[in-house]
Motif scaffolding. Structure first.
Motif, PDB file in Angstrom:
ATOM      1  N   ASN A   2       0.829  -1.204   0.000  1.00 35.63           N
ATOM      2  CA  ASN A   2       0.000   0.000   0.000  1.00 35.63           C
ATOM      3  C   ASN A   2       0.862   1.252   0.000  1.00 35.63           C
ATOM      4  O   ASN A   2       1.869   1.321   0.699  1.00 35.63           O
ATOM      5  N   ILE A   3       0.423   2.228  -0.797  1.00 39.52           N
ATOM      6  CA  ILE A   3       1.049   3.552  -0.830  1.00 39.52           C
ATOM      7  C   ILE A   3      -0.055   4.595  -0.716  1.00 39.52           C
ATOM      8  O   ILE A   3      -1.229   4.284  -0.910  1.00 39.52           O
ATOM      9  N   THR A   4       0.331   5.825  -0.426  1.00 40.62           N
ATOM     10  CA  THR A   4      -0.596   6.945  -0.448  1.00 40.62           C
ATOM     11  C   THR A   4      -0.336   7.735  -1.717  1.00 40.62           C
ATOM     12  O   THR A   4       0.811   8.094  -2.008  1.00 40.62           O
ATOM     13  N   PHE A   5      -1.381   7.981  -2.480  1.00 40.75           N
ATOM     14  CA  PHE A   5      -1.298   8.710  -3.746  1.00 40.75           C
ATOM     15  C   PHE A   5      -2.022  10.028  -3.560  1.00 40.75           C
ATOM     16  O   PHE A   5      -3.205  10.053  -3.209  1.00 40.75           O
ATOM     17  N   LYS A   6      -1.297  11.143  -3.752  1.00 45.27           N
ATOM     18  CA  LYS A   6      -1.869  12.473  -3.561  1.00 45.27           C
ATOM     19  C   LYS A   6      -1.778  13.269  -4.861  1.00 45.27           C
ATOM     20  O   LYS A   6      -0.730  13.289  -5.510  1.00 45.27           O
ATOM     21  N   LEU A   7      -2.870  13.929  -5.194  1.00 45.74           N
ATOM     22  CA  LEU A   7      -2.892  14.840  -6.342  1.00 45.74           C
ATOM     23  C   LEU A   7      -3.294  16.216  -5.843  1.00 45.74           C
ATOM     24  O   LEU A   7      -4.166  16.339  -4.971  1.00 45.74           O
ATOM     25  N   PHE A   8      -2.676  17.246  -6.407  1.00 49.29           N
ATOM     26  CA  PHE A   8      -2.916  18.605  -5.943  1.00 49.29           C
ATOM     27  C   PHE A   8      -3.466  19.497  -7.041  1.00 49.29           C
ATOM     28  O   PHE A   8      -3.315  19.213  -8.230  1.00 49.29           O
ATOM     29  N   ALA A   9      -4.076  20.595  -6.600  1.00 47.20           N
ATOM     30  CA  ALA A   9      -4.650  21.618  -7.490  1.00 47.20           C
ATOM     31  C   ALA A   9      -5.658  20.970  -8.447  1.00 47.20           C
ATOM     32  O   ALA A   9      -6.472  20.164  -8.018  1.00 47.20           O
ATOM     33  N   VAL A  25      -5.579   9.128  -1.816  1.00 47.99           N
ATOM     34  CA  VAL A  25      -6.197   7.813  -1.801  1.00 47.99           C
ATOM     35  C   VAL A  25      -5.106   6.794  -1.477  1.00 47.99           C
ATOM     36  O   VAL A  25      -3.942   6.995  -1.826  1.00 47.99           O
ATOM     37  N   THR A  26      -5.480   5.749  -0.768  1.00 46.68           N
ATOM     38  CA  THR A  26      -4.554   4.651  -0.520  1.00 46.68           C
ATOM     39  C   THR A  26      -4.688   3.671  -1.673  1.00 46.68           C
ATOM     40  O   THR A  26      -5.797   3.290  -2.038  1.00 46.68           O
ATOM     41  N   LEU A  27      -3.569   3.301  -2.259  1.00 48.79           N
ATOM     42  CA  LEU A  27      -3.562   2.380  -3.387  1.00 48.79           C
ATOM     43  C   LEU A  27      -2.800   1.120  -3.029  1.00 48.79           C
ATOM     44  O   LEU A  27      -1.774   1.181  -2.351  1.00 48.79           O
ATOM     45  N   VAL A  52       6.740  15.691  -9.358  1.00 45.25           N
ATOM     46  CA  VAL A  52       6.474  14.376  -8.775  1.00 45.25           C
ATOM     47  C   VAL A  52       7.428  14.178  -7.606  1.00 45.25           C
ATOM     48  O   VAL A  52       8.642  14.299  -7.758  1.00 45.25           O
ATOM     49  N   LEU A  53       6.845  13.878  -6.442  1.00 40.00           N
ATOM     50  CA  LEU A  53       7.635  13.660  -5.236  1.00 40.00           C
ATOM     51  C   LEU A  53       7.292  12.311  -4.624  1.00 40.00           C
ATOM     52  O   LEU A  53       6.127  11.915  -4.599  1.00 40.00           O
ATOM     53  N   VAL A  54       8.297  11.615  -4.132  1.00 43.31           N
ATOM     54  CA  VAL A  54       8.103  10.406  -3.342  1.00 43.31           C
ATOM     55  C   VAL A  54       8.686  10.697  -1.966  1.00 43.31           C
ATOM     56  O   VAL A  54       9.885  10.970  -1.844  1.00 43.31           O
ATOM     57  N   ASN A  55       7.816  10.717  -0.979  1.00 44.18           N
ATOM     58  CA  ASN A  55       8.223  11.049   0.391  1.00 44.18           C
ATOM     59  C   ASN A  55       8.974  12.381   0.440  1.00 44.18           C
ATOM     60  O   ASN A  55       9.944  12.544   1.170  1.00 44.18           O
ATOM     61  N   GLY A  56       8.530  13.333  -0.380  1.00 45.03           N
ATOM     62  CA  GLY A  56       9.123  14.667  -0.403  1.00 45.03           C
ATOM     63  C   GLY A  56      10.352  14.814  -1.276  1.00 45.03           C
ATOM     64  O   GLY A  56      10.901  15.901  -1.385  1.00 45.03           O
ATOM     65  N   LYS A  57      10.793  13.743  -1.924  1.00 43.94           N
ATOM     66  CA  LYS A  57      11.985  13.789  -2.787  1.00 43.94           C
ATOM     67  C   LYS A  57      11.553  13.883  -4.250  1.00 43.94           C
ATOM     68  O   LYS A  57      10.776  13.068  -4.728  1.00 43.94           O
ATOM     69  N   LEU A  69       8.324   2.116  -5.712  1.00 42.94           N
ATOM     70  CA  LEU A  69       8.080   2.592  -4.362  1.00 42.94           C
ATOM     71  C   LEU A  69       8.162   1.452  -3.369  1.00 42.94           C
ATOM     72  O   LEU A  69       8.260   0.289  -3.752  1.00 42.94           O
ATOM     73  N   ALA A  70       8.105   1.793  -2.094  1.00 41.91           N
ATOM     74  CA  ALA A  70       8.117   0.812  -1.013  1.00 41.91           C
ATOM     75  C   ALA A  70       6.834   0.957  -0.199  1.00 41.91           C
ATOM     76  O   ALA A  70       6.152   1.988  -0.263  1.00 41.91           O
ATOM     77  N   GLU A  71       6.515  -0.060   0.560  1.00 42.45           N
ATOM     78  CA  GLU A  71       5.340  -0.048   1.426  1.00 42.45           C
ATOM     79  C   GLU A  71       5.299   1.239   2.244  1.00 42.45           C
ATOM     80  O   GLU A  71       6.296   1.642   2.851  1.00 42.45           O
ATOM     81  N   GLY A  72       4.138   1.917   2.228  1.00 48.65           N
ATOM     82  CA  GLY A  72       3.948   3.122   3.026  1.00 48.65           C
ATOM     83  C   GLY A  72       4.436   4.412   2.395  1.00 48.65           C
ATOM     84  O   GLY A  72       4.254   5.483   2.971  1.00 48.65           O
ATOM     85  N   ASP A  73       5.053   4.351   1.214  1.00 53.58           N
ATOM     86  CA  ASP A  73       5.529   5.569   0.557  1.00 53.58           C
ATOM     87  C   ASP A  73       4.369   6.479   0.189  1.00 53.58           C
ATOM     88  O   ASP A  73       3.220   6.030   0.022  1.00 53.58           O
ATOM     89  N   VAL A  74       4.688   7.760   0.033  1.00 53.87           N
ATOM     90  CA  VAL A  74       3.714   8.757  -0.398  1.00 53.87           C
ATOM     91  C   VAL A  74       4.157   9.306  -1.743  1.00 53.87           C
ATOM     92  O   VAL A  74       5.246   9.859  -1.873  1.00 53.87           O
ATOM     93  N   LEU A  75       3.304   9.128  -2.747  1.00 53.96           N
ATOM     94  CA  LEU A  75       3.539   9.638  -4.100  1.00 53.96           C
ATOM     95  C   LEU A  75       2.641  10.852  -4.277  1.00 53.96           C
ATOM     96  O   LEU A  75       1.423  10.748  -4.184  1.00 53.96           O
ATOM     97  N   ALA A  76       3.248  12.012  -4.499  1.00 54.14           N
ATOM     98  CA  ALA A  76       2.505  13.267  -4.626  1.00 54.14           C
ATOM     99  C   ALA A  76       2.827  13.924  -5.965  1.00 54.14           C
ATOM    100  O   ALA A  76       3.989  13.955  -6.377  1.00 54.14           O
TER     101      ALA A  76
END
Length: 84
Positions: A2-9, A25-27, A52-57, A69-76
């Motif tokens: 599972n990862i967290t997928f975030k879209l903005f604006a 959304v959790t994917l 595109v950021l993964v855990n702020g990177k 990605l790895a378990e628990g990562d955040v893709l924004a």
């Protein structure tokens, strides 16, 4: 996994209706899925996938097809932003 997928604006419109308010959304994704493969089902226009950021990177465009990605990562993802 599972990862967290975030879209903005304006990209939040590509999320399921129930996720738009929180913009995330959790994917469940395959461990070998690249960022590009994760994004593809959402139908985001490539010209709007700007930051595109993964855990702020920051992930450069040329790395999005091979970065996983790895378990628990955040893709924004943010679209291009203009302002003044």
């Amino acid at each position: 996994m599972n990862i967290t997928f975030k879209l903005f604006a304006t990209l939040t419109d590509y999320l399921p209706a129930e996720a738009r308010r929180s913009n995330q959304v959790t994917l469940e994704v395959a461990a070998d899925a690249s960022i590009s493969q994760i994004i593809e089902p959402f139908g985001l226009p490539p010209k709007l996938v700007h930051l595109v950021l993964v855990n702020g990177k920051f992930i450069a465009p040329e790395e999005r097809g091979s970065t996983t990605l790895a378990e628990g990562d955040v893709l924004a993802i943010w679209p291009p932003v203009a302002g003044g």
